[in-house]
Design an enzyme around this catalytic site. Structure first.
Site, PDB file in Angstrom:
ATOM      1  N   GLY A  87     -46.609  12.543  -1.839  1.00  0.00           N
ATOM      2  CA  GLY A  87     -45.289  11.972  -2.100  1.00  0.00           C
ATOM      3  C   GLY A  87     -44.549  11.650  -0.820  1.00  0.00           C
ATOM      4  N   GLY A  89     -42.729  12.493   1.763  1.00  0.00           N
ATOM      5  CA  GLY A  89     -42.315  13.735   2.416  1.00  0.00           C
ATOM      6  C   GLY A  89     -41.194  13.557   3.412  1.00  0.00           C
ATOM      7  CE  LYS A 105     -42.746   7.546   9.056  1.00  0.00           C
ATOM      8  NZ  LYS A 105     -43.910   6.747   9.514  1.00  0.00           N
ATOM      9  CG  ASP A 117     -38.824  18.792  10.117  1.00  0.00           C
ATOM     10  OD1 ASP A 117     -39.296  17.675   9.836  1.00  0.00           O
ATOM     11  OD2 ASP A 117     -38.790  19.229  11.288  1.00  0.00           O
ATOM     12  N   GLY A 118     -39.085  16.934   6.938  1.00  0.00           N
ATOM     13  CA  GLY A 118     -38.624  15.616   6.514  1.00  0.00           C
ATOM     14  C   GLY A 118     -38.091  14.741   7.624  1.00  0.00           C
ATOM     15  NE  ARG A 175     -46.799   4.779  -0.387  1.00  0.00           N
ATOM     16  CZ  ARG A 175     -46.518   4.922   0.909  1.00  0.00           C
ATOM     17  NH1 ARG A 175     -47.344   5.615   1.683  1.00  0.00           N
ATOM     18  NH2 ARG A 175     -45.436   4.405   1.433  1.00  0.00           N
ATOM     19  CG  ASP A 244     -51.692   9.189   1.089  1.00  0.00           C
ATOM     20  OD1 ASP A 244     -52.880   9.470   1.328  1.00  0.00           O
ATOM     21  OD2 ASP A 244     -50.759   9.502   1.850  1.00  0.00           O
ATOM     22  CG  ASN A 245     -51.189   6.605   4.702  1.00  0.00           C
ATOM     23  OD1 ASN A 245     -50.188   7.068   4.155  1.00  0.00           O
ATOM     24  ND2 ASN A 245     -51.845   7.253   5.639  1.00  0.00           N
TER      25      ASN A 245
END
Length: 488
Positions: A87, A89, A105, A117-118, A175, A244-245
């Site tokens: 997901g 992140g 981002k 930590d995002g 994606r 996922d990319n």
């Protein structure tokens, strides 16, 4: 297109986490035009609230309000193994402007951050910003980068670094992993909703065909086959081609440990975390094909709505076999053009492959060699071509140049016209790692001038730009092996 599939199984309401004392690091006026953002005389947004918005510190600017920022769930394969649910992140989708999704981002933790930590750091944000805009200028499908906003707030990576937020724009960030997510949950209803939404917004021609979901798969696969051929043509290595990319629209997304080839090595690995070389330069087409197989598996339940399992599998298997055909056709066409060949003749592919092998054996600079190739005249002799000195096996490369010159004699274009064509497909300027590193190191000292300079140069990669000749040169010896990893 805003991600309209709502529900806890795919979306979580996620307001950004503010950063302290934000400041502009980089801004793309070109990307700003896409969302009709009004700029002032400085080239930055006229309304100062845009800084706070793109830092993740507020959700409104003027009459614009993003009331439902979200992070999305997806699943996928990482380094060839099923990783389960993943997901966004460290990415938060604010919403859409002018039918384009705006995403932050590095704007803080999300429901899918797991142990992270995002946050993104200044180093990686600058790299993504510069490469997104450089790829766009090269004519390669990509997400765009609107800005980088920095802060003195600190986080720990391999060392202590400062945070930054990169704002990204794309028609959609859907994606392959989104399809894999619903397929893994055996949720065909949601899988169908996702495919129907995608066709209605981006692939309407599929809706009019007999097997819409099969044709949707074919279109997605073809776009990504052509995309990876374009990457190969400029020596671009993505670094982490996990499923996922991979964009469902055939865009270059998720810039991390990417790199452009300097010395040509067919098996070059740009990501030092990729110990097995899964995502090496020469394996990118194969891996993209593998990712399309993951998508085919995820879309199987959709075909089973109208066909038996056996028929569905057979149809997808046949469709999947089209990938290498589309890729080869695109790759061959591009590399012919890189050599200045308009006509298609037997022996062309062997000529190209012999050249690449020779370049690999002698570690010849990829970008510089192809750019300078346009200076060769049809009536040249191999012994007069300066580029022969770059090769270790002089006899072998002289034979190649002799064969190339013979091949040029069969073309109708004049030397001048051929040079003009070749100089529009062989860039002079690319985002070399050492150039990005210089910009990063200056930015870490609060000097953002090199980012702006690079941004300007890379926006015209095919132009001569005589004032910036040094930016076209290969890296000095001490900067040839800059390492990048997944945290980059």
């Amino acid at each position: 297109m805003p991600f309209t599939l709502r529900g806890d199984d795919v979306c979580q309401l996620t307001p950004p986490t503010p950063i302290s004392d934000p400041y502009w690091v980089a801004f793309s006026a070109s990307a700003a035009e896409l969302i009709h953002l009004e700029l002032g005389a400085t080239g930055l947004p006229k309304d100062p609230d845009w800084l706070e918005l793109l830092a993740g510190n507020q959700l409104n600017v003027g009459e614009l309000t993003f009331s439902n920022p979200i992070a999305t769930a997806y699943s996928g394969h990482q380094f060839g193994s099923w990783a389960g649910q993943l997901g966004d992140g460290r990415a938060i989708l604010l919403g859409d402007i002018n039918q384009l999704e705006v995403q932050l981002k590095g704007a803080g933790k999300t429901h899918y951050s797991r142990m992270g930590d995002g946050r993104a750091v200044l180093r990686s944000s600058i790299r993504e910003f510069l490469c997104s805009e450089a790829m766009h200028a090269l004519g390669i499908p990509t997400s765009r980068a609107l800005s980088v906003v920095g802060s003195k707030q600190r986080v720990i990576r391999e060392k202590v670094e400062t945070v930054a937020v990169c704002s990204r724009i794309a028609p959609s960030f859907i994606r392959v992993g989104h399809f894999e997510h619903f397929a893994s949950l055996q949720n065909t209803v949601r899988l169908k909703e996702l495919a129907d939404l995608l066709m209605s917004e981006f692939y309407p021609e599929c809706l009019t065909k007999k097997d819409p979901y099969l044709n949707l798969f074919k279109e997605i696969s073809a776009r990504n086959a052509k995309l990876v051929a374009q990457w190969q043509s400029v020596g671009f290595c993505h670094g982490v081609l996990n499923s996922d990319n991979i964009s469902i629209l055939g865009l270059t997304i998720d810039y991390g440990p990417f790199g452009f080839l300097d010395q040509f090595e067919i098996d070059h690995i740009c990501n030092h975390s990729d110990h097995g070389g899964r995502y090496a330069y020469h394996r990118q087409p194969q891996i993209m094909h593998w990712n399309m197989a993951c998508l085919a598996s995820a879309m199987l339940p959709l075909l089973e709505l109208e066909h038996s399992t056996e028929e569905s599998q057979a149809l997808l298997r046949i469709a999947l076999e089209e990938f290498p055909v589309v890729y080869a056709k695109e790759w061959q066409q591009i590399f012919r053009s890189k050599l200045g060949l308009q006509l298609e003749q037997d022996g062309d592919i062997e000529l190209i492959e012999r050249l690449l092998q020779a370049m690999h054996d002698s570690k010849v600079d990829f970008t510089t060699f192809f750019r300078q190739l346009s200076n060769i005249q049809k009536d040249s002799r191999p012994s007069d071509i300066a580029q022969r000195d770059e090769f270790l096996n002089r006899e072998s490369i002289d034979q190649w140049f002799a064969d190339y010159l013979h091949r040029l004699q069969t073309e109708v274009l004049s030397d001048g016209a051929r040079k003009g064509m070749m100089d529009q497909i062989n860039p002079k300027y690319i985002l070399r790692n050492h150039l990005a590193q210089v910009a990063i190191e200056k930015a870490q000292q609060d000097d953002f001038s090199e980012i702006e300079q690079l941004q300007l140069i890379l926006s015209k990669p095919f132009d001569e730009q005589e004032a910036f000749e040094d930016y076209a040169k290969p890296p000095p010896v001490d900067m040839q092996r800059i390492e990048v990893s997944c945290s980059s």
